[in-house]
Design a protein around this motif. Structure first.
Motif, PDB file in Angstrom:
ATOM      1  N   THR A  68      92.908  35.083  24.365  1.00 44.91           N
ATOM      2  CA  THR A  68      91.725  34.795  23.563  1.00 44.91           C
ATOM      3  C   THR A  68      91.559  33.300  23.316  1.00 44.91           C
ATOM      4  N   GLU A  69      92.509  32.498  23.782  1.00 45.62           N
ATOM      5  CA  GLU A  69      92.404  31.052  23.690  1.00 45.62           C
ATOM      6  C   GLU A  69      93.086  30.436  24.899  1.00 45.62           C
TER       7      GLU A  69
ATOM      8  N   TYR B 218      95.745  33.479  32.489  1.00 45.41           N
ATOM      9  CA  TYR B 218      94.612  34.323  32.137  1.00 45.41           C
ATOM     10  C   TYR B 218      94.973  35.222  30.962  1.00 45.41           C
ATOM     11  N   GLY B 219      96.234  35.655  30.913  1.00 41.12           N
ATOM     12  CA  GLY B 219      96.657  36.631  29.920  1.00 41.12           C
ATOM     13  C   GLY B 219      97.440  36.040  28.770  1.00 41.12           C
ATOM     14  N   LYS B 220      97.712  36.916  27.804  1.00 38.03           N
ATOM     15  CA  LYS B 220      98.453  36.534  26.608  1.00 38.03           C
ATOM     16  C   LYS B 220      99.958  36.497  26.879  1.00 38.03           C
ATOM     17  N   LEU B 221     100.629  35.598  26.203  1.00 39.23           N
ATOM     18  CA  LEU B 221     102.087  35.555  26.166  1.00 39.23           C
ATOM     19  C   LEU B 221     102.544  36.082  24.807  1.00 39.23           C
ATOM     20  N   ASP B 222     103.796  36.500  24.730  1.00 39.91           N
ATOM     21  CA  ASP B 222     104.339  36.891  23.427  1.00 39.91           C
ATOM     22  C   ASP B 222     105.814  36.515  23.375  1.00 39.91           C
ATOM     23  N   GLU B 223     106.478  36.888  22.310  1.00 41.98           N
ATOM     24  CA  GLU B 223     107.868  36.473  22.104  1.00 41.98           C
ATOM     25  C   GLU B 223     108.813  37.037  23.150  1.00 41.98           C
ATOM     26  N   GLN B 224     108.451  38.132  23.802  1.00 38.75           N
ATOM     27  CA  GLN B 224     109.345  38.762  24.770  1.00 38.75           C
ATOM     28  C   GLN B 224     109.138  38.261  26.194  1.00 38.75           C
ATOM     29  N   THR B 225     107.970  37.740  26.508  1.00 34.64           N
ATOM     30  CA  THR B 225     107.636  37.436  27.895  1.00 34.64           C
ATOM     31  C   THR B 225     108.478  36.296  28.455  1.00 34.64           C
ATOM     32  N   ILE B 226     108.520  36.205  29.781  1.00 34.59           N
ATOM     33  CA  ILE B 226     109.341  35.214  30.482  1.00 34.59           C
ATOM     34  C   ILE B 226     109.060  33.804  29.968  1.00 34.59           C
TER      35      ILE B 226
END
Length: 453
Positions: A210-211, A435-443
């Motif tokens: 979203t950003e 393009y997509g969101k990252l989060d605390e778990q992602t690489i």
């Protein structure tokens, strides 16, 4: 079978570059999975679990459930899973006489804090085997520093030889490479790859960001064999302003599969025939998946369909026309930066940190010299929305697009030279933004705070 060889840029111009360096990474028509892949490793649909050998990545903190699992991504990705404990012939564990396990060791579905991921564990070492073709041999023999790059002034391979990943072909390798353990396979400069065992969490249901979320240096995802995906940058710049592109400035620093290691981590910055052969991509249909980025979206190969390449919508600034809206007012000068590479209507801003002219040169860390024609630096590019608006094979600003069968996905991008060679095209893998969101778990768990400059 349709076959198109891949080219990389050379020291004299972006065009002659790619055309002269056909050879070093790209023209890898004989490059692919190791000779024993068909029996010792399998291309496994996601959701399977093959835990062969030990893995060192630590589990993430959080409420993790590995039971049962959801195989909802089985139709969107394949991983090269080592089911029999196959080990690399020339790469050894640190301080050990045991060779490193190759490819992916395990793939499993997990739930962390209520969100589903695919957890991939791998050593980061592939099992490529390469046929020495005329193009590859010619590229090795015509390196600009051939006399010093090779211990005996030339490679010790011949036309038709098959070599394994890490096998000595005569290079004067970095001292980090041990004798009979990688020395001679990599050009001077890069370190030898190591067992950098990693474990990455890839979202099973990726979401659009979203950003704005800039990519960064280092690991940005995994190829299907568990090696690392890196983006466009080699981490170097001129005057801390004009950032060099790894597929151009590091073209003499990669092996014959177009990869090398940083801090022991073997990776690819761009398309490689070794990866193409591994997934069976010959350009007669839409490419298969080559890997996944940290945001969970897949990277497909360069083909949009039979003989049709996916097309990057990033264009090169016109420095030669003084009246060009993307130039700097004086032909050939790099004395201004685009205010916004995503919106050229915002104009340019002058900079005191001028870069080499389009007739200038750049010397890489490995001492190789390159012409700095337009397109050599990150700051030479802008996204052209009019290209993206054409749809079909044209990609968006993230180097991806959507279709009914695959949903949103990225593409590796190349162009086709007059002699049917594949030339890496910016931004090469994906990006420059996720393009997509990252989060605390992602690489990668956070967006970069800077872009190229």
């Amino acid at each position: 079978m349709k076959r198109i060889e891949m080219l990389l840029p050379d020291q004299r111009s972006l065009l002659s570059c790619a055309i002269a360096l056909t050879l070093i990474t790209g023209a890898l028509q004989g490059c692919g999975g190791g000779g024993s892949s068909s029996s010792d490793t399998e291309i496994s649909s996601e959701g399977s679990d093959s835990s062969t050998g030990s893995n060192s990545g630590d589990d993430r903190n959080g409420d993790e459930d590995t039971g049962g699992g959801d195989s909802s991504t089985e139709d969107t990705g394949v991983w090269v899973v080592n089911t029999t404990g196959e080990r690399a012939p020339y790469i050894y564990e640190n301080n050990s006489n045991e060779q490193v396990l190759v490819n992916v060791q395990s793939v499993e579905s997990v739930t962390v804090s209520g969100k589903e991921y695919t957890r991939v564990s791998a050593s980061g070492i592939p099992d490529y085997e390469i046929l020495i073709t005329e193009n590859i041999l010619s590229a090795l023999l015509t390196r600009p520093k051939v006399n010093s790059d090779f211990l005996n002034g030339s490679p010790n391979v011949q036309l038709g030889d098959f070599i394994s990943f890490g096998q000595d072909i005569g290079y004067r390798s970095n001292a980090s490479c041990g004798a009979e353990a990688g020395y001679g396979f990599w050009p001077p400069g890069p370190v030898c790859p190591e067992n950098v065992s990693h474990q990455g969490y890839i979202p099973k249901s990726p979401e659009a960001a979203t950003e704005d979320c800039e990519t960064s240096l280092g690991v940005q995802g995994y190829w299907v064999n568990g090696t690392s995906i890196y983006q466009w940058s080699d981490g170097q710049s001129v005057n801390n302003t004009w950032h060099t592109l790894a597929p151009l400035a590091e073209v003499y620093d990669v092996d014959v599969c177009g990869g090398h290691a940083a801090n022991g981590d073997y990776h690819h910055h761009f398309y490689s025939d070794c990866l193409a052969n591994l997934v069976g991509d010959i350009g007669d249909a839409h490419s298969p998946i080559y890997g996944y980025t940290a945001d969970g979206y897949p990277i497909y190969g360069p083909w949009e369909g039979d003989g049709q390449l996916a097309i990057s919508s990033w264009a090169i600034r016109d420095y030669d026309d003084p009246s060009s809206e993307t130039g700097c007012g004086v032909a050939g000068e790099r004395s201004c930066l685009l205010v916004d590479e995503y919106d050229t209507s915002k104009g340019v801003a002058n900079t005191n940190n001028t870069g080499p002219s389009t007739n200038g040169s750049y010397t890489s860390l490995s001492g190789n010299e390159f012409d700095t024609t337009a397109g050599f630096f990150y700051e030479d590019y802008y996204w052209d929305p009019e290209l993206s608006a054409q749809g079909d094979a044209y990609l968006d600003q993230y180097n991806g697009h959507t279709d009914e069968e695959r949903g949103y996905h990225y593409h590796l991008t190349v162009t086709l030279s007059d002699d049917a060679q594949l030339v890496p095209a910016f931004p090469f893998t994906f990006g420059p933004r996720f393009y997509g969101k990252l989060d605390e778990q992602t690489i990668v768990n956070r967006c970069s705070s800077t872009i190229g400059r």
